[in-house]
Design an enzyme around this catalytic site. Structure first.
Site, PDB file in Angstrom:
ATOM      1  N   GLU A 184       8.673  -2.722   3.947  1.00  0.00           N
ATOM      2  CA  GLU A 184       7.653  -1.839   3.376  1.00  0.00           C
ATOM      3  C   GLU A 184       7.251  -2.467   2.057  1.00  0.00           C
ATOM      4  O   GLU A 184       8.021  -2.482   1.093  1.00  0.00           O
ATOM      5  CB  GLU A 184       8.214  -0.428   3.184  1.00  0.00           C
ATOM      6  CG  GLU A 184       7.137   0.633   3.046  1.00  0.00           C
ATOM      7  CD  GLU A 184       6.769   0.917   1.605  1.00  0.00           C
ATOM      8  OE1 GLU A 184       5.741   0.373   1.152  1.00  0.00           O
ATOM      9  OE2 GLU A 184       7.488   1.661   0.935  1.00  0.00           O
TER      10      GLU A 184
ATOM     11  N   CYS B 245       3.771   1.889  -4.583  1.00  0.00           N
ATOM     12  CA  CYS B 245       3.076   1.069  -3.600  1.00  0.00           C
ATOM     13  C   CYS B 245       1.931   1.821  -2.931  1.00  0.00           C
ATOM     14  O   CYS B 245       1.027   1.197  -2.374  1.00  0.00           O
ATOM     15  CB  CYS B 245       4.053   0.548  -2.555  1.00  0.00           C
ATOM     16  SG  CYS B 245       5.009   1.852  -1.758  1.00  0.00           S
TER      17      CYS B 245
ATOM     18  N   GLU C 197      -2.698  -6.680  -5.227  1.00  0.00           N
ATOM     19  CA  GLU C 197      -2.005  -5.500  -5.742  1.00  0.00           C
ATOM     20  C   GLU C 197      -1.667  -5.714  -7.212  1.00  0.00           C
ATOM     21  O   GLU C 197      -1.072  -6.729  -7.581  1.00  0.00           O
ATOM     22  CB  GLU C 197      -0.724  -5.243  -4.955  1.00  0.00           C
ATOM     23  CG  GLU C 197       0.025  -4.001  -5.437  1.00  0.00           C
ATOM     24  CD  GLU C 197       1.364  -3.821  -4.753  1.00  0.00           C
ATOM     25  OE1 GLU C 197       1.741  -2.664  -4.480  1.00  0.00           O
ATOM     26  OE2 GLU C 197       2.046  -4.830  -4.499  1.00  0.00           O
TER      27      GLU C 197
END
Length: 500
Positions: free
Chosen positions: A260, A294, A388
């Protein structure tokens, strides 16, 4: 009201015995996020302790002392662990806030996962999640039994590590695996308390002393554990670059990896969206876990004609945030966990401003400490805003048509989470076109839409779904058994000419 907290010394837990950890070379220190002051050096388990932990986990698995225990008995032990963890939940959530800078009002909400993860795993065992039966055309039964693969490694990041470690560890224990938890080097405190409590509960229930172990260290410790052949399954939450390395190592060893990873999550604001609602959702997604999340907002996709209006409305919400000590339950926004991370976010913002982006900040933050005001960046070239940032920063992207909005939501390569706000039916139609594991309409909760749904990750955001059943089953392999043909005894008159 501010509550004081003093972290316990960093210690691992190997084969039921706590042990001191060595300072890592390189001069990296843990910090008090509020003040930015250095606390103690980042520490790691010694190589001898790592080896002992691996050997002990392997020994427990080979013995069958846990995997061969009946599912109901394992469920009882998990409930005992849940009770012990729940008794320490207040301390654990304070430790999480102290180490991450996340307001205690938020870590307390996530605290329901701590004991809840063990109770949920126990309930699934009692529901026979590991066993199913089918009937052959001849009427005979075929049994599918999910069996433990072997020692499991659970690696968690610094933003909300204890709840994630509880979910992963409880799932692996339910599967029948001995578990190694690697705590995050910058924020190990809550994870350490959670594992210590869970071990106490398991021990009281008669579990082997090396069933659940805790190790400390940086990426080198994690890589050492991932590569070891005694580890037979890995669950990793962290950044995409590190996830690639974990996936590559597991691929070479032919062991399953649940990854993940990062996200650059879009919020699509529909033409008919209410301004106040859109502003609240955007601000919450930008600042939950102080942006160290996240699933946080990465790009704000807005109707071109409404961009100025929406940026101003979001700014008003951000300006009203109460900053302060994360341990104070009235604090709404806190500092980042470490100055190293704050500086990384600043570098990402500077790179985009050099390309023409304009930074908008609205929240007054202290000058001292690891503080960073939440920011919206307008005018950033879309193709340069696909990575990100992992902080309280989102780029703003205008659109003229819904096709353009969907394209902007899907162009990053990530696919962890997405959000749409507008009238439910039209917003759901847009949500169905976004390539992400979960898409929330008119919502911004840190929790999943439903605890029984999977938590998928598409593209650069990872591999293999997480979830109540999904994570538990990740640590297992299927064994299919059944009678296909009858067994006949041969007599002296039969084939072979003698008795069996």
């Amino acid at each position: 009201m501010t509550t004081s907290f003093h972290p316990e010394p960093v210690a691992d837990l190997v084969d039921g015995r706590p042990g001191a950890c060595r300072p890592l070379p390189g001069g990296l220190f843990r910090q008090n996020p509020v003040t930015g002051e250095d606390l103690d050096p980042v520490r790691a388990s010694t190589e001898a302790r790592v080896e002992s932990a691996l050997d002990a986990a392997h020994r427990v698995h080979r013995s069958g002392a846990w995997a061969m225990r009946p599912d109901a008995a394992r469920a009882d032990a998990l409930d005992a662990a849940a009770g012990a963890v729940e008794a320490r939940a207040a301390d654990i959530t304070l430790a999480e806030s102290f180490g991450s800078g996340v307001p205690h009002a938020q870590t307390a909400v996530l605290g329901v996962i701590l004991g809840g993860a063990f109770r949920l795993a126990a309930a699934r065992l009692r529901d026979s999640v590991l066993v199913s039966t089918l009937t052959r055309p001849d009427g005979r039964l075929v049994t599918v039994r999910r069996e433990a693969l072997g020692p499991a490694l659970c690696v968690v990041p610094y933003n909300a590590p204890a709840p994630m470690a509880a979910h992963k560890a409880a799932s692996a224990l339910a599967a029948g695996c001995p578990v190694l938890v690697k705590a995050p080097e910058l924020n190990p405190y809550g994870t350490q308390l959670m594992v210590e409590a869970a071990v106490a509960g398991l021990t009281e229930a008669g579990a082997p002393p090396a069933l659940l172990q805790l190790l400390h260290g940086d990426a080198a410790t994690g890589a050492r554990l991932v590569a070891d052949d005694r580890v037979r399954a890995v669950s990793f939450t962290g950044g995409t670059p590190a996830g690639r390395e974990v996936g590559a190592a597991c691929g070479r060893a032919l062991k399953p990896a649940q990854l993940e990873l990062g996200g650059n999550n879009a919020l699509v604001v529909m033409e008919d969206a209410d301004t106040a609602t859109a502003a609240r959702i955007a601000a919450e997604l930008l600042t939950t876990l102080n942006g160290q999340w996240c699933r946080a907002l990465g790009r704000l996709v807005v109707p071109a004609a409404r961009q100025a209006e929406l940026v101003e409305a979001i700014g008003e919400v951000l300006a009203s945030l109460r900053t302060g000590d994360p341990l104070d339950r009235d604090t709404g926004y806190g500092p980042l966990a470490h100055s190293r991370h704050r500086d990384s976010v600043r570098t990402s913002v500077a790179a985009l401003t050099r390309l023409g982006a304009k930074e908008h900040t609205f929240t007054p933050v202290p000058e001292r400490g690891n503080w960073l005001a939440p920011a919206l960046l307008t005018g950033a070239p879309e193709e340069h805003a696909r990575g990100e940032i992992f902080g309280p920063v989102a780029t703003v992207h205008p659109y003229d048509t819904l096709d353009e909005a969907v394209a902007l939501a899907n162009s990053t390569g990530y696919g962890l989470e997405a959000y749409v706000t507008g009238q439910d039916e039209a917003a759901l139609a847009v949500a169905a076109r976004i390539r992400a594991g979960e898409v929330k309409v008119n919502g911004s909760s840190v929790l999943s839409l439903h605890m029984d749904t999977p938590r998928p990750a598409w593209g650069l955001s990872g591999l293999v779904d997480e979830g109540t059943d999904e994570t538990l089953l990740h640590f297992t392999g299927s064994r299919v058994t059944g009678v296909e043909g009858g067994f006949a005894l041969h007599t002296a008159a039969g084939p072979g000419g003698g008795t069996p």
